[in-house]
Design a protein around this motif. Structure first.
Motif, PDB file in Angstrom:
ATOM      1  N   UNK A  86      33.656  36.362  40.308  1.00  0.00           N
ATOM      2  CA  UNK A  86      33.277  35.270  39.402  1.00  0.00           C
ATOM      3  C   UNK A  86      34.478  34.403  39.042  1.00  0.00           C
ATOM      4  N   UNK A  87      35.595  35.013  38.729  1.00  0.00           N
ATOM      5  CA  UNK A  87      36.766  34.234  38.313  1.00  0.00           C
ATOM      6  C   UNK A  87      37.335  33.400  39.468  1.00  0.00           C
ATOM      7  N   UNK A  88      37.360  33.987  40.647  1.00  0.00           N
ATOM      8  CA  UNK A  88      37.889  33.239  41.796  1.00  0.00           C
ATOM      9  C   UNK A  88      36.985  32.064  42.141  1.00  0.00           C
ATOM     10  N   UNK A  89      35.680  32.316  42.195  1.00  0.00           N
ATOM     11  CA  UNK A  89      34.748  31.242  42.534  1.00  0.00           C
ATOM     12  C   UNK A  89      34.699  30.171  41.449  1.00  0.00           C
ATOM     13  N   UNK A  90      34.937  30.556  40.205  1.00  0.00           N
ATOM     14  CA  UNK A  90      34.941  29.570  39.121  1.00  0.00           C
ATOM     15  C   UNK A  90      36.100  28.593  39.267  1.00  0.00           C
ATOM     16  N   UNK A  91      37.205  29.068  39.829  1.00  0.00           N
ATOM     17  CA  UNK A  91      38.354  28.194  40.046  1.00  0.00           C
ATOM     18  C   UNK A  91      38.188  27.325  41.290  1.00  0.00           C
ATOM     19  N   UNK A  92      37.532  27.856  42.305  1.00  0.00           N
ATOM     20  CA  UNK A  92      37.453  27.150  43.574  1.00  0.00           C
ATOM     21  C   UNK A  92      36.250  26.231  43.692  1.00  0.00           C
TER      22      UNK A  92
ATOM     23  N   UNK B  34      28.536  23.094  39.163  1.00  0.00           N
ATOM     24  CA  UNK B  34      27.165  23.213  39.633  1.00  0.00           C
ATOM     25  C   UNK B  34      27.008  24.290  40.688  1.00  0.00           C
ATOM     26  N   UNK B  35      27.921  24.305  41.660  1.00  0.00           N
ATOM     27  CA  UNK B  35      27.860  25.324  42.713  1.00  0.00           C
ATOM     28  C   UNK B  35      28.128  26.712  42.144  1.00  0.00           C
ATOM     29  N   UNK B  36      29.045  26.800  41.192  1.00  0.00           N
ATOM     30  CA  UNK B  36      29.330  28.103  40.588  1.00  0.00           C
ATOM     31  C   UNK B  36      28.122  28.624  39.818  1.00  0.00           C
ATOM     32  N   UNK B  37      27.472  27.743  39.024  1.00  0.00           N
ATOM     33  CA  UNK B  37      26.348  28.181  38.207  1.00  0.00           C
ATOM     34  C   UNK B  37      25.128  28.557  39.014  1.00  0.00           C
TER      35      UNK B  37
ATOM     36  N   UNK C 134      26.999  37.049  42.285  1.00  0.00           N
ATOM     37  CA  UNK C 134      27.800  38.136  41.730  1.00  0.00           C
ATOM     38  C   UNK C 134      26.990  38.975  40.748  1.00  0.00           C
ATOM     39  N   UNK C 135      26.167  38.320  39.923  1.00  0.00           N
ATOM     40  CA  UNK C 135      25.350  39.066  38.969  1.00  0.00           C
ATOM     41  C   UNK C 135      24.322  39.943  39.651  1.00  0.00           C
ATOM     42  N   UNK C 136      23.660  39.424  40.688  1.00  0.00           N
ATOM     43  CA  UNK C 136      22.667  40.219  41.418  1.00  0.00           C
ATOM     44  C   UNK C 136      23.318  41.375  42.157  1.00  0.00           C
ATOM     45  N   UNK C 137      24.474  41.138  42.756  1.00  0.00           N
ATOM     46  CA  UNK C 137      25.205  42.207  43.432  1.00  0.00           C
ATOM     47  C   UNK C 137      25.580  43.314  42.453  1.00  0.00           C
ATOM     48  N   UNK C 138      26.098  42.928  41.300  1.00  0.00           N
ATOM     49  CA  UNK C 138      26.514  43.899  40.296  1.00  0.00           C
ATOM     50  C   UNK C 138      25.326  44.704  39.771  1.00  0.00           C
ATOM     51  N   UNK C 139      24.230  44.010  39.469  1.00  0.00           N
ATOM     52  CA  UNK C 139      23.052  44.685  38.922  1.00  0.00           C
ATOM     53  C   UNK C 139      22.391  45.580  39.965  1.00  0.00           C
ATOM     54  N   UNK C 140      22.305  45.107  41.199  1.00  0.00           N
ATOM     55  CA  UNK C 140      21.627  45.866  42.247  1.00  0.00           C
ATOM     56  C   UNK C 140      22.353  47.177  42.555  1.00  0.00           C
ATOM     57  N   UNK C 141      23.652  47.112  42.802  1.00  0.00           N
ATOM     58  CA  UNK C 141      24.398  48.321  43.154  1.00  0.00           C
ATOM     59  C   UNK C 141      24.375  49.336  42.011  1.00  0.00           C
ATOM     60  N   UNK C 142      24.514  48.869  40.780  1.00  0.00           N
ATOM     61  CA  UNK C 142      24.511  49.784  39.635  1.00  0.00           C
ATOM     62  C   UNK C 142      23.154  50.458  39.476  1.00  0.00           C
ATOM     63  N   UNK C 143      22.084  49.680  39.604  1.00  0.00           N
ATOM     64  CA  UNK C 143      20.748  50.243  39.389  1.00  0.00           C
ATOM     65  C   UNK C 143      20.338  51.174  40.520  1.00  0.00           C
ATOM     66  N   UNK C 144      20.748  50.894  41.743  1.00  0.00           N
ATOM     67  CA  UNK C 144      20.442  51.806  42.848  1.00  0.00           C
ATOM     68  C   UNK C 144      21.140  53.147  42.656  1.00  0.00           C
ATOM     69  N   UNK C 145      22.387  53.111  42.223  1.00  0.00           N
ATOM     70  CA  UNK C 145      23.100  54.364  41.958  1.00  0.00           C
ATOM     71  C   UNK C 145      22.464  55.114  40.790  1.00  0.00           C
ATOM     72  N   UNK C 146      22.050  54.391  39.757  1.00  0.00           N
ATOM     73  CA  UNK C 146      21.385  55.033  38.623  1.00  0.00           C
ATOM     74  C   UNK C 146      20.049  55.631  39.036  1.00  0.00           C
ATOM     75  N   UNK C 147      19.312  54.934  39.883  1.00  0.00           N
ATOM     76  CA  UNK C 147      18.019  55.463  40.325  1.00  0.00           C
ATOM     77  C   UNK C 147      18.210  56.739  41.137  1.00  0.00           C
ATOM     78  N   UNK C 148      19.286  56.791  41.911  1.00  0.00           N
ATOM     79  CA  UNK C 148      19.595  58.017  42.646  1.00  0.00           C
ATOM     80  C   UNK C 148      19.883  59.163  41.688  1.00  0.00           C
ATOM     81  N   UNK C 149      20.609  58.886  40.588  1.00  0.00           N
ATOM     82  CA  UNK C 149      20.894  59.916  39.599  1.00  0.00           C
ATOM     83  C   UNK C 149      19.632  60.359  38.874  1.00  0.00           C
TER      84      UNK C 149
END
Length: 303
Positions: free
Chosen positions: A22-28, A32-35, A42-57
């Motif tokens: 997020x920080x790198x893309x916000x600078x580059x 509009x493109x960042x938002x 980045x938000x979907x990637x973060x949420x997806x990986x965390x929830x898949x690992x939690x569902x496994x647990x």
């Protein structure tokens, strides 16, 4: 508990990598493109990986690790609070993006870009999580790889009942979003995390409860041996949350601004009510002023 520590380290690693993205893309990138793209990806990637690992647990932890659902729900609450604080305004949810479009808060091009970025982020999240599981760093991941070939369905009831459960959770989730929209982030983030944790705990035995991120459920996996097919997954994990969002929008606003302006549920009333006696006195005072003005104009000498 060593396996749980590895999962916690994985959660922190994912959050750190996505925050750096997020920080790198916000600078580059332009705002509009960042938002519309980088932030949602980045938000979907973060949420997806965390929830898949939690569902496994959730599926393996009680009998493979000896800990109950209280541990996973506590992790879920803190993770969702961290997500809410670090997403930088991203929704990472297709129903929220469609809701913004229906409220005229986003145009068609921006909404389409957000949906594509969310889909891409979820796809990358699936790929990263499966690669991480293939390393078999813990017994949990070894068991996950062994049972993955069975492709057991996450729908543990009839499709209609499961769609109703997902729609109800989405309905309540969006009502909480409306209620907390103007609240300070200090109060909004933990309140939303608590609401999502409670709804997930309530609906998880029936549908795995991905109402806050429908792309988490891959509708193309189980299609044989009497298991759920593609259209069952679309009905439960896409149409259910979308219908719940529409119902919450209608209840909150009384209309859908993008489609029509007429309020279907509520009649417009004045914000401030004037007592009848005061209104009568005000009308009498206006009449007296008009009479005095008429008398003054008639008393003026004619040229």
């Amino acid at each position: 508990m060593a396996g749980l520590n590895v999962s916690v380290a994985f959660f922190f690693l994912v959050v750190g990598v996505c925050e750096a993205l997020r920080r790198i893309s916000k600078r580059l990138l332009s705002p509009g493109a960042y938002g519309c793209l980088a932030r949602e990806l980045a938000g979907s990637l973060q949420l997806c990986t965390s929830c898949l690992e939690l569902r496994m647990l959730v599926e393996i932890g009680p009998w493979g690790g000896g800990f109950g659902p209280d541990v996973v729900l506590t992790l879920f609450f803190f993770l969702f609070a961290i997500h809410g604080a670090s997403f930088d305004g991203a929704s990472a949810n297709p129903t929220v993006s469609l809701q913004e479009f229906l409220l005229r808060e986003s145009n068609l091009a921006a909404t389409a870009a957000k949906l594509l970025a969310q889909g891409a982020g979820t796809g990358v999240g699936w790929a990263v999580t499966k690669l991480y599981w293939s390393w078999e760093l813990t017994p949990f991941h070894l068991i996950q790889n062994l049972i993955a070939s069975e492709c057991s369905s996450s729908i543990r009831t009839s499709p209609c009942h499961a769609a109703f459960v997902e729609g109800t959770c989405s309905f309540l989730f969006h009502l909480v979003l409306y209620k907390l929209h103007q609240s300070h982030p200090m109060y909004r983030v933990p309140a939303l995390a608590a609401a999502v944790t409670f709804l997930t705990y309530t609906a998880c035995p029936k549908t795995a409860s991905p109402f806050f991120e429908p792309p988490l459920m891959n509708p193309s996996v189980p299609q044989s041996s009497g298991r759920r097919g593609f259209w069952d997954y679309v009905q439960v994990y896409w149409l259910g949350p979308f219908a719940g969002m529409l119902a919450a929008l209608l209840l909150h606003r009384g209309n859908i601004p993008r489609l029509f302006q007429k309020n279907l549920l509520y009649s417009r009333k004045s914000k401030y009510k004037v007592p009848k006696a005061r209104a009568a006195a005000r009308a009498g005072g206006d009449e007296l002023r008009r009479q005095r003005k008429g008398e003054k104009s008639s008393a003026e000498p004619r040229a």
